[in-house]
Structure formats: structure tokens, C-alpha cells
Design a protein around this motif. Structure first.
Motif, PDB file in Angstrom:
ATOM      1  N   SER A  14      14.652 -11.640   6.859  1.00 28.04           N
ATOM      2  CA  SER A  14      13.558 -11.201   5.998  1.00 28.04           C
ATOM      3  C   SER A  14      12.238 -11.328   6.742  1.00 28.04           C
ATOM      4  O   SER A  14      11.994 -12.317   7.438  1.00 28.04           O
ATOM      5  CB  SER A  14      13.537 -12.060   4.729  1.00 28.04           C
ATOM      6  OG  SER A  14      12.517 -11.633   3.869  1.00 28.04           O
ATOM      7  N   GLY A  15      11.394 -10.326   6.630  1.00 26.68           N
ATOM      8  CA  GLY A  15      10.095 -10.343   7.284  1.00 26.68           C
ATOM      9  C   GLY A  15      10.106  -9.802   8.699  1.00 26.68           C
ATOM     10  O   GLY A  15       9.081  -9.818   9.376  1.00 26.68           O
ATOM     11  N   THR A  17       9.910  -7.384  11.841  1.00 26.46           N
ATOM     12  CA  THR A  17       9.055  -6.227  12.127  1.00 26.46           C
ATOM     13  C   THR A  17       9.814  -5.237  13.015  1.00 26.46           C
ATOM     14  O   THR A  17      10.898  -5.533  13.526  1.00 26.46           O
ATOM     15  CB  THR A  17       7.778  -6.654  12.873  1.00 26.46           C
ATOM     16  OG1 THR A  17       8.158  -7.188  14.153  1.00 26.46           O
ATOM     17  CG2 THR A  17       6.975  -7.676  12.081  1.00 26.46           C
ATOM     18  N   THR A  48       3.209  -5.209  13.712  1.00 28.41           N
ATOM     19  CA  THR A  48       2.682  -5.560  12.386  1.00 28.41           C
ATOM     20  C   THR A  48       3.360  -4.807  11.248  1.00 28.41           C
ATOM     21  O   THR A  48       3.035  -5.049  10.085  1.00 28.41           O
ATOM     22  CB  THR A  48       1.168  -5.287  12.321  1.00 28.41           C
ATOM     23  OG1 THR A  48       0.920  -3.914  12.612  1.00 28.41           O
ATOM     24  CG2 THR A  48       0.411  -6.179  13.306  1.00 28.41           C
ATOM     25  N   THR A  49       4.304  -3.938  11.567  1.00 29.61           N
ATOM     26  CA  THR A  49       4.994  -3.172  10.526  1.00 29.61           C
ATOM     27  C   THR A  49       6.260  -3.911  10.114  1.00 29.61           C
ATOM     28  O   THR A  49       7.256  -3.927  10.846  1.00 29.61           O
ATOM     29  CB  THR A  49       5.337  -1.752  11.014  1.00 29.61           C
ATOM     30  OG1 THR A  49       4.128  -1.090  11.391  1.00 29.61           O
ATOM     31  CG2 THR A  49       6.022  -0.956   9.911  1.00 29.61           C
ATOM     32  N   ALA A  50       6.198  -4.539   8.944  1.00 36.09           N
ATOM     33  CA  ALA A  50       7.346  -5.283   8.429  1.00 36.09           C
ATOM     34  C   ALA A  50       8.363  -4.309   7.844  1.00 36.09           C
ATOM     35  O   ALA A  50       8.008  -3.301   7.234  1.00 36.09           O
ATOM     36  CB  ALA A  50       6.900  -6.268   7.358  1.00 36.09           C
ATOM     37  N   ASN A  52      11.727  -3.523   5.345  1.00 37.21           N
ATOM     38  CA  ASN A  52      12.199  -3.906   4.018  1.00 37.21           C
ATOM     39  C   ASN A  52      13.642  -3.470   3.845  1.00 37.21           C
ATOM     40  O   ASN A  52      14.096  -2.510   4.474  1.00 37.21           O
ATOM     41  CB  ASN A  52      11.334  -3.248   2.936  1.00 37.21           C
ATOM     42  CG  ASN A  52       9.893  -3.661   3.035  1.00 37.21           C
ATOM     43  OD1 ASN A  52       9.570  -4.828   2.852  1.00 37.21           O
ATOM     44  ND2 ASN A  52       9.024  -2.719   3.349  1.00 37.21           N
TER      45      ASN A  52
END
Length: 66
Positions: A14-15, A17, A48-50, A52
Motif C-alpha cells: 500500500s502506498g 509509487t 510522487t504518483t501513488a 491504488n
């Protein structure tokens, strides 16, 4: 979490990038184009693009030739 990369499902923490994904695929620092959910993600935003759960990514690795 589960994302789809080039048609194959992958499990990520989770989290994570895009940079984390590329690092895990041994593509960090290489010439790649990344599309996430039909949107091109500029290289400057990879760190910086997480991601999902359910994201769909296409990664194209540039290979030189002559």
C-alpha cells in the motif's frame, strides 16, 4: 494491493509509487514510458504518483537498435 501491469496482475505494498514499481521491475533509470489508467505519467512524477488498487498500467521500455 493489486494493480495490472501490461496485462498481468501484481501485488504491491500500500502506498507504492510508480518509481517503486519500476524499481521492483529493474527498470529504474531506464528509458520507459508509463501509462496509468489511460493517462501518460511524466517521468518527473513517477516518484510522487501513488498507485491504488485496481490501477491499470502499461509500461513500454525503449530499446535502441540500428
Amino acid at each position: 494491493m493489486t494493480v495490472t501491469v501490461n496485462g498481468d496482475q501484481q501485488q504491491l505494498v500500500s502506498g507504492a509509487t510508480i518509481a517503486d514499481l519500476l524499481d521492483g521491475m529493474d527498470l529504474q533509470g531506464k528509458r520507459v514510458a508509463v501509462e496509468c489508467n489511460l493517462e501518460i505519467v511524466p517521468k518527473a512524477l513517477h516518484a510522487t504518483t501513488a498507485l491504488n488498487t485496481g490501477d491499470v498500467l502499461e509500461i513500454v521500455h525503449a530499446i535502441g537498435g540500428g
